[in-house]
Scaffold this active site. Structure first.
Site, PDB file in Angstrom:
ATOM      1  N   HIS A 168       5.531  -0.270  -1.991  1.00 48.17           N
ATOM      2  CA  HIS A 168       4.865   0.955  -2.464  1.00 48.17           C
ATOM      3  C   HIS A 168       5.781   1.715  -3.416  1.00 48.17           C
ATOM      4  CE1 HIS A 168       2.681   0.967   1.667  1.00 48.17           C
ATOM      5  NE2 HIS A 168       1.801   0.591   0.750  1.00 48.17           N
ATOM      6  N   LYS A 203      -8.925   1.258   8.827  1.00 47.99           N
ATOM      7  CA  LYS A 203      -7.620   1.114   9.486  1.00 47.99           C
ATOM      8  C   LYS A 203      -7.380   2.232  10.498  1.00 47.99           C
ATOM      9  CE  LYS A 203      -5.350  -1.142   5.555  1.00 47.99           C
ATOM     10  NZ  LYS A 203      -4.420  -0.938   4.430  1.00 47.99           N
ATOM     11  N   ARG A 231      -0.589  -7.941  -5.135  1.00 50.50           N
ATOM     12  CA  ARG A 231       0.398  -8.921  -4.660  1.00 50.50           C
ATOM     13  C   ARG A 231      -0.045 -10.342  -4.967  1.00 50.50           C
ATOM     14  NH1 ARG A 231       0.600  -6.054   1.040  1.00 50.50           N
ATOM     15  NH2 ARG A 231      -1.571  -6.209   0.465  1.00 50.50           N
ATOM     16  N   SER A 276       2.387  -3.014   4.874  1.00 50.23           N
ATOM     17  CA  SER A 276       2.632  -2.120   6.008  1.00 50.23           C
ATOM     18  C   SER A 276       2.298  -2.829   7.324  1.00 50.23           C
ATOM     19  CB  SER A 276       1.774  -0.857   5.886  1.00 50.23           C
ATOM     20  OG  SER A 276       2.129  -0.145   4.738  1.00 50.23           O
TER      21      SER A 276
HETATM   22  O1  PNS Z   1      -3.427   1.137   1.262  1.00 48.43           O
HETATM   23  P1  PNS Z   1      -4.898   0.816   1.404  1.00 48.43           P
HETATM   24  O2  PNS Z   1      -5.363   1.042   2.828  1.00 48.43           O
HETATM   25  O3  PNS Z   1      -5.252  -0.537   0.885  1.00 48.43           O
HETATM   26  O4  PNS Z   1      -5.651   1.880   0.463  1.00 48.43           O
HETATM   27  C1  PNS Z   1      -7.055   1.953   0.458  1.00 48.43           C
HETATM   28  C2  PNS Z   1      -7.512   3.366   0.057  1.00 48.43           C
HETATM   29  C3  PNS Z   1      -6.961   4.384   1.055  1.00 48.43           C
HETATM   30  C4  PNS Z   1      -6.999   3.660  -1.340  1.00 48.43           C
HETATM   31  C5  PNS Z   1      -9.067   3.353   0.086  1.00 48.43           C
HETATM   32  O5  PNS Z   1      -9.513   3.054   1.389  1.00 48.43           O
HETATM   33  C6  PNS Z   1      -9.638   4.693  -0.376  1.00 48.43           C
HETATM   34  O6  PNS Z   1      -9.713   4.946  -1.568  1.00 48.43           O
HETATM   35  N1  PNS Z   1     -10.048   5.533   0.591  1.00 48.43           N
HETATM   36  C7  PNS Z   1     -10.623   6.831   0.287  1.00 48.43           C
HETATM   37  C8  PNS Z   1     -12.145   6.782   0.462  1.00 48.43           C
HETATM   38  C9  PNS Z   1     -12.798   6.137  -0.741  1.00 48.43           C
HETATM   39  O7  PNS Z   1     -12.769   6.616  -1.849  1.00 48.43           O
HETATM   40  N2  PNS Z   1     -13.443   4.983  -0.470  1.00 48.43           N
HETATM   41  C10 PNS Z   1     -14.098   4.238  -1.493  1.00 48.43           C
HETATM   42  C11 PNS Z   1     -13.132   3.368  -2.260  1.00 48.43           C
HETATM   43  S1  PNS Z   1     -13.985   2.047  -2.903  1.00 48.43           S
END
Ligand code: PNS
Length: 161
Positions: free
Chosen positions: A17, A41, A90, A128
């Site tokens: 990150h 998650k 990745r 993570s």
């Molecule tokens: O580190 P991650 O868990 O892969 O990140 C995913 C994250 C937190 C960026 C994604 O779940 C997110 O944007 N969540 C906020 C809610 C949202 O906008 N959802 C629609 C995205 S398509």
């Protein structure tokens, strides 16, 4: 001023990150590291704890800001007048999920671009979830997380705090 958003769960922050955040901060005037809620998650650290870990880990990067946001990323990006979302990619395994999110965000906010930075080779395998698993079984996570937050992360993941 061009603003980018580096979104994620950051549960907890890893070297991978930090590498992406650093590289984004070199390309944009201002980078908002947005710690978001991923409904898929169940986090090990609260939002406040994740913010604190990230602030400590990225304290030397001057043009960033760390925030927590419980809502849609596309809405938050509009609110911050961000030009782009920057994410690390990745392996091919990341691609489908990331591409789905990028297209959804574009639909919700057509002004917003998603940029993918190829993860540095040494972080290719790092996530993570992997950090949590290694720590949970008592393994050494020091190569994977920033040194200044190692103890805090270790204590939580090893069940000591
Ligand atoms: O580190 P991650 O868990 O892969 O990140 C995913 C994250 C937190 C960026 C994604 O779940 C997110 O944007 N969540 C906020 C809610 C949202 O906008 N959802 C629609 C995205 S398509």
């Amino acid at each position: 001023m061009k603003t980018a958003i580096c979104p994620g769960s950051f549960d907890p922050v890893t070297m991978g990150h930090l590498d992406i955040i650093r590289r984004a901060a070199r390309m944009f005037d201002h980078v908002v590291v947005a710690i978001m809620v991923n409904p898929e998650k169940k986090p090990s650290f609260t939002l406040e704890e994740r913010i604190s870990l990230l602030c400590r880990a990225a304290a030397d990067i001057p043009n960033i800001e760390v925030v927590g946001f419980d809502g849609l990323l596309a809405d938050y990006a509009r609110q911050r007048e961000a030009a782009a979302i920057v994410k690390g990619l990745r392996a091919v395994s990341d691609f489908e999920y990331e591409f789905q999110m990028a297209l959804t965000n574009k639909k919700l906010n057509p002004e917003l671009e998603t940029m993918f930075l190829a993860t540095s080779a040494e972080n290719m395998f790092l996530s993570s979830s992997m950090v949590k698993q290694v720590a949970g079984f008592g393994g050494d996570i020091s190569p994977f997380v920033p040194a200044c937050v190692l103890k805090t992360i270790q204590d939580r993941l090893c069940g000591r705090a």
